[in-house]
Write a protein that holds these residues in place. Structure first.
Motif, PDB file in Angstrom:
ATOM      1  N   GLY A 238      13.705  72.863  10.495  1.00 29.75           N
ATOM      2  CA  GLY A 238      14.889  72.511   9.717  1.00 29.75           C
ATOM      3  C   GLY A 238      15.115  71.012   9.686  1.00 29.75           C
ATOM      4  O   GLY A 238      14.333  70.231  10.229  1.00 29.75           O
ATOM      5  N   LYS A 239      16.186  70.620   9.040  1.00 32.66           N
ATOM      6  CA  LYS A 239      16.535  69.202   8.942  1.00 32.66           C
ATOM      7  C   LYS A 239      17.560  68.851  10.013  1.00 32.66           C
ATOM      8  O   LYS A 239      18.410  69.653  10.371  1.00 32.66           O
ATOM      9  N   ILE A 240      17.441  67.622  10.517  1.00 29.76           N
ATOM     10  CA  ILE A 240      18.440  67.088  11.441  1.00 29.76           C
ATOM     11  C   ILE A 240      19.504  66.394  10.591  1.00 29.76           C
ATOM     12  O   ILE A 240      19.216  65.436   9.881  1.00 29.76           O
ATOM     13  N   HIS A 241      20.732  66.937  10.642  1.00 27.54           N
ATOM     14  CA  HIS A 241      21.793  66.435   9.756  1.00 27.54           C
ATOM     15  C   HIS A 241      22.721  65.486  10.510  1.00 27.54           C
ATOM     16  O   HIS A 241      23.307  65.848  11.524  1.00 27.54           O
ATOM     17  N   ALA A 242      22.838  64.266  10.023  1.00 34.20           N
ATOM     18  CA  ALA A 242      23.877  63.348  10.488  1.00 34.20           C
ATOM     19  C   ALA A 242      25.061  63.500   9.520  1.00 34.20           C
ATOM     20  O   ALA A 242      24.896  64.058   8.432  1.00 34.20           O
ATOM     21  N   PRO A 243      26.279  63.064   9.866  1.00 28.57           N
ATOM     22  CA  PRO A 243      26.594  62.387  11.120  1.00 28.57           C
ATOM     23  C   PRO A 243      26.728  63.365  12.293  1.00 28.57           C
ATOM     24  O   PRO A 243      27.026  64.547  12.091  1.00 28.57           O
ATOM     25  N   PHE A 244      26.500  62.864  13.495  1.00 28.29           N
ATOM     26  CA  PHE A 244      26.643  63.667  14.694  1.00 28.29           C
ATOM     27  C   PHE A 244      28.063  63.549  15.232  1.00 28.29           C
ATOM     28  O   PHE A 244      28.733  62.534  15.013  1.00 28.29           O
ATOM     29  N   ASN A 245      28.490  64.587  15.921  1.00 30.85           N
ATOM     30  CA  ASN A 245      29.752  64.542  16.657  1.00 30.85           C
ATOM     31  C   ASN A 245      29.437  63.850  17.987  1.00 30.85           C
ATOM     32  O   ASN A 245      29.180  64.498  18.998  1.00 30.85           O
ATOM     33  N   THR A 246      29.433  62.522  17.948  1.00 33.32           N
ATOM     34  CA  THR A 246      28.946  61.737  19.084  1.00 33.32           C
ATOM     35  C   THR A 246      29.730  62.033  20.358  1.00 33.32           C
ATOM     36  O   THR A 246      29.136  62.203  21.438  1.00 33.32           O
ATOM     37  N   VAL A 247      31.046  62.118  20.255  1.00 32.97           N
ATOM     38  CA  VAL A 247      31.876  62.374  21.437  1.00 32.97           C
ATOM     39  C   VAL A 247      31.489  63.709  22.069  1.00 32.97           C
ATOM     40  O   VAL A 247      31.286  63.800  23.292  1.00 32.97           O
ATOM     41  N   ALA A 248      31.359  64.753  21.242  1.00 27.40           N
ATOM     42  CA  ALA A 248      31.018  66.080  21.756  1.00 27.40           C
ATOM     43  C   ALA A 248      29.606  66.106  22.326  1.00 27.40           C
ATOM     44  O   ALA A 248      29.360  66.697  23.392  1.00 27.40           O
ATOM     45  N   ARG A 249      28.667  65.472  21.640  1.00 21.42           N
ATOM     46  CA  ARG A 249      27.279  65.472  22.122  1.00 21.42           C
ATOM     47  C   ARG A 249      27.143  64.698  23.440  1.00 21.42           C
ATOM     48  O   ARG A 249      26.397  65.131  24.323  1.00 21.42           O
ATOM     49  N   LEU A 250      27.827  63.586  23.567  1.00 22.47           N
ATOM     50  CA  LEU A 250      27.790  62.855  24.832  1.00 22.47           C
ATOM     51  C   LEU A 250      28.401  63.697  25.951  1.00 22.47           C
ATOM     52  O   LEU A 250      27.873  63.743  27.071  1.00 22.47           O
ATOM     53  N   ALA A 251      29.495  64.389  25.649  1.00 31.12           N
ATOM     54  CA  ALA A 251      30.119  65.267  26.650  1.00 31.12           C
ATOM     55  C   ALA A 251      29.194  66.422  27.029  1.00 31.12           C
ATOM     56  O   ALA A 251      29.266  66.941  28.149  1.00 31.12           O
ATOM     57  N   ALA A 252      28.317  66.814  26.104  1.00 33.18           N
ATOM     58  CA  ALA A 252      27.382  67.918  26.344  1.00 33.18           C
ATOM     59  C   ALA A 252      26.068  67.453  26.966  1.00 33.18           C
ATOM     60  O   ALA A 252      25.141  68.238  27.094  1.00 33.18           O
ATOM     61  N   GLY A 253      25.995  66.173  27.337  1.00 31.91           N
ATOM     62  CA  GLY A 253      24.846  65.709  28.093  1.00 31.91           C
ATOM     63  C   GLY A 253      23.799  64.932  27.333  1.00 31.91           C
ATOM     64  O   GLY A 253      22.802  64.501  27.909  1.00 31.91           O
ATOM     65  N   PHE A 254      23.983  64.746  26.031  1.00 34.58           N
ATOM     66  CA  PHE A 254      23.051  63.904  25.283  1.00 34.58           C
ATOM     67  C   PHE A 254      23.231  62.453  25.723  1.00 34.58           C
ATOM     68  O   PHE A 254      24.351  62.014  26.005  1.00 34.58           O
ATOM     69  N   SER A 255      22.128  61.722  25.746  1.00 38.55           N
ATOM     70  CA  SER A 255      22.207  60.286  26.055  1.00 38.55           C
ATOM     71  C   SER A 255      22.348  59.503  24.745  1.00 38.55           C
ATOM     72  O   SER A 255      22.022  59.997  23.669  1.00 38.55           O
ATOM     73  N   THR A 256      22.820  58.286  24.865  1.00 33.53           N
ATOM     74  CA  THR A 256      22.924  57.433  23.674  1.00 33.53           C
ATOM     75  C   THR A 256      21.533  57.169  23.098  1.00 33.53           C
ATOM     76  O   THR A 256      21.379  57.056  21.881  1.00 33.53           O
ATOM     77  N   GLU A 257      20.527  57.115  23.963  1.00 30.04           N
ATOM     78  CA  GLU A 257      19.155  56.908  23.488  1.00 30.04           C
ATOM     79  C   GLU A 257      18.702  58.094  22.634  1.00 30.04           C
ATOM     80  O   GLU A 257      18.119  57.923  21.553  1.00 30.04           O
ATOM     81  N   GLU A 258      18.986  59.310  23.112  1.00 27.32           N
ATOM     82  CA  GLU A 258      18.621  60.508  22.349  1.00 27.32           C
ATOM     83  C   GLU A 258      19.295  60.520  20.982  1.00 27.32           C
ATOM     84  O   GLU A 258      18.671  60.823  19.972  1.00 27.32           O
ATOM     85  N   LEU A 259      20.596  60.205  20.962  1.00 24.61           N
ATOM     86  CA  LEU A 259      21.330  60.231  19.692  1.00 24.61           C
ATOM     87  C   LEU A 259      20.772  59.200  18.729  1.00 24.61           C
ATOM     88  O   LEU A 259      20.653  59.459  17.517  1.00 24.61           O
ATOM     89  N   SER A 260      20.406  58.038  19.249  1.00 21.82           N
ATOM     90  CA  SER A 260      19.817  56.997  18.399  1.00 21.82           C
ATOM     91  C   SER A 260      18.492  57.464  17.817  1.00 21.82           C
ATOM     92  O   SER A 260      18.230  57.281  16.613  1.00 21.82           O
ATOM     93  N   LEU A 261      17.661  58.098  18.637  1.00 24.74           N
ATOM     94  CA  LEU A 261      16.362  58.595  18.163  1.00 24.74           C
ATOM     95  C   LEU A 261      16.535  59.735  17.161  1.00 24.74           C
ATOM     96  O   LEU A 261      15.790  59.848  16.186  1.00 24.74           O
ATOM     97  N   LEU A 262      17.526  60.602  17.408  1.00 23.85           N
ATOM     98  CA  LEU A 262      17.797  61.702  16.474  1.00 23.85           C
ATOM     99  C   LEU A 262      18.247  61.164  15.120  1.00 23.85           C
ATOM    100  O   LEU A 262      17.861  61.700  14.065  1.00 23.85           O
ATOM    101  N   GLU A 263      19.059  60.124  15.123  1.00 26.28           N
ATOM    102  CA  GLU A 263      19.521  59.518  13.872  1.00 26.28           C
ATOM    103  C   GLU A 263      18.329  58.967  13.065  1.00 26.28           C
ATOM    104  O   GLU A 263      18.324  59.025  11.835  1.00 26.28           O
ATOM    105  N   GLN A 264      17.320  58.459  13.771  1.00 22.33           N
ATOM    106  CA  GLN A 264      16.139  57.942  13.087  1.00 22.33           C
ATOM    107  C   GLN A 264      15.338  59.065  12.426  1.00 22.33           C
ATOM    108  O   GLN A 264      14.634  58.831  11.441  1.00 22.33           O
ATOM    109  N   LEU A 265      15.451  60.290  12.992  1.00 20.39           N
ATOM    110  CA  LEU A 265      14.753  61.426  12.387  1.00 20.39           C
ATOM    111  C   LEU A 265      15.428  61.883  11.096  1.00 20.39           C
ATOM    112  O   LEU A 265      14.832  62.616  10.331  1.00 20.39           O
TER     113      LEU A 265
END
Length: 265
Positions: A238-265
């Protein structure tokens, strides 16, 4: 009667009647918490190509699922049905994680039993709202994308933890604020309250997936971020859809590095 956690999880998984699945989930959780279920089970793990769901439910291609215009009563029914389908599948996914993956720490099973019970509660809230609108789960078509990923990841608990909680369920974290906003605009306060409960709990569920993904990476000497992206590219079509719910994803254990890499996808 075989009082093992795995046989009990299998019964929850195979139940087709939603009320029965919810009741079995709660009974199994209670039996687990009171020490009635053993982890000693030498029966083979069965492949499950399709988990139990209402027999009247028609599974179709994702594009054939009814569109959801939230401003109309019909649109709200379609939305509720779609989310109920996600939560019903999430009950199955939690019990499948318990049933399928053996010889793991007790805490792993405790976590996914907790998730199963919370998903059952979410489903129940949505089912009540559907009934108020003259609809039952199974009255509308739905797609099998969530369970397809369960089949795809059945051979490896690390892959399951990476792709079900951290991809499919995390997409729900991203979608929820927009849906909540639209329902607020439509004046649907009851539905907003339910979706806020679900969003709060789903952050915890994604966090559980993150914690166990990192645990299994550490066991195998793998780097979590690199491994996650490799598995995403290999298994997720499937497709990775931005924008991400950054606050929720960080609370769920995602790192800022992961979110940055996901945004590039």
């Amino acid at each position: 009667m075989n009082h093992t956690l795995f046989s009990a999880a299998y019964n929850c998984l195979q139940a087709t009647d939603p009320a029965v699945k919810i009741q079995l989930s709660r009974v199994t959780a209670e039996q687990w918490h009171t020490g009635q279920l053993s982890l000693l089970d030498d029966t083979p793990v069965l492949p499950i190509t399709m988990a139990g769901h209402p027999p009247q439910l028609k599974l179709v291609h994702p594009r054939a699922v009814p569109k959801r215009k939230m401003q109309t009563p019909e649109g709200q029914i379609a939305l509720l049905h779609a989310i109920a389908h996600i939560e019903f599948n999430a009950i199955n996914l939690a019990w499948d994680a318990v049933y399928r993956f053996r010889q793991l720490p007790c805490a792993f099973y405790a976590d996914w039993i907790k998730v199963a019970v919370e998903e059952a509660y979410h489903y129940e809230l949505l089912s009540i709202e559907l009934a108020k609108r003259g609809c039952c789960y199974g009255d509308l078509p739905a797609h099998s994308g969530l369970w397809d990923m369960a089949v795809e990841t059945a051979e490896d608990v690390l892959v399951r933890m990476a792709l079900v909680p951290r991809v499919l369920e995390a997409r729900g974290l991203d979608a929820s604020p927009y849906i909540i906003q639209r329902l607020q605009q439509a004046g649907s306060a009851d539905l907003v309250t339910i979706l806020q409960i679900i969003l709060h709990d789903e952050i915890g569920h994604v966090a559980i997936g993150t914690r166990w993904f990192q645990h299994f990476c550490a066991e195998r000497g793998l780097l979590p971020t690199e491994t996650f992206l490799q598995l995403l590219k290999k298994h997720y079509t499937g497709k990775i859809h931005a924008p991400f719910n950054t606050v929720a994803r960080l609370a769920a254990g995602f790192s800022t590095e992961e979110l940055s890499l996901l945004e590039q996808l």
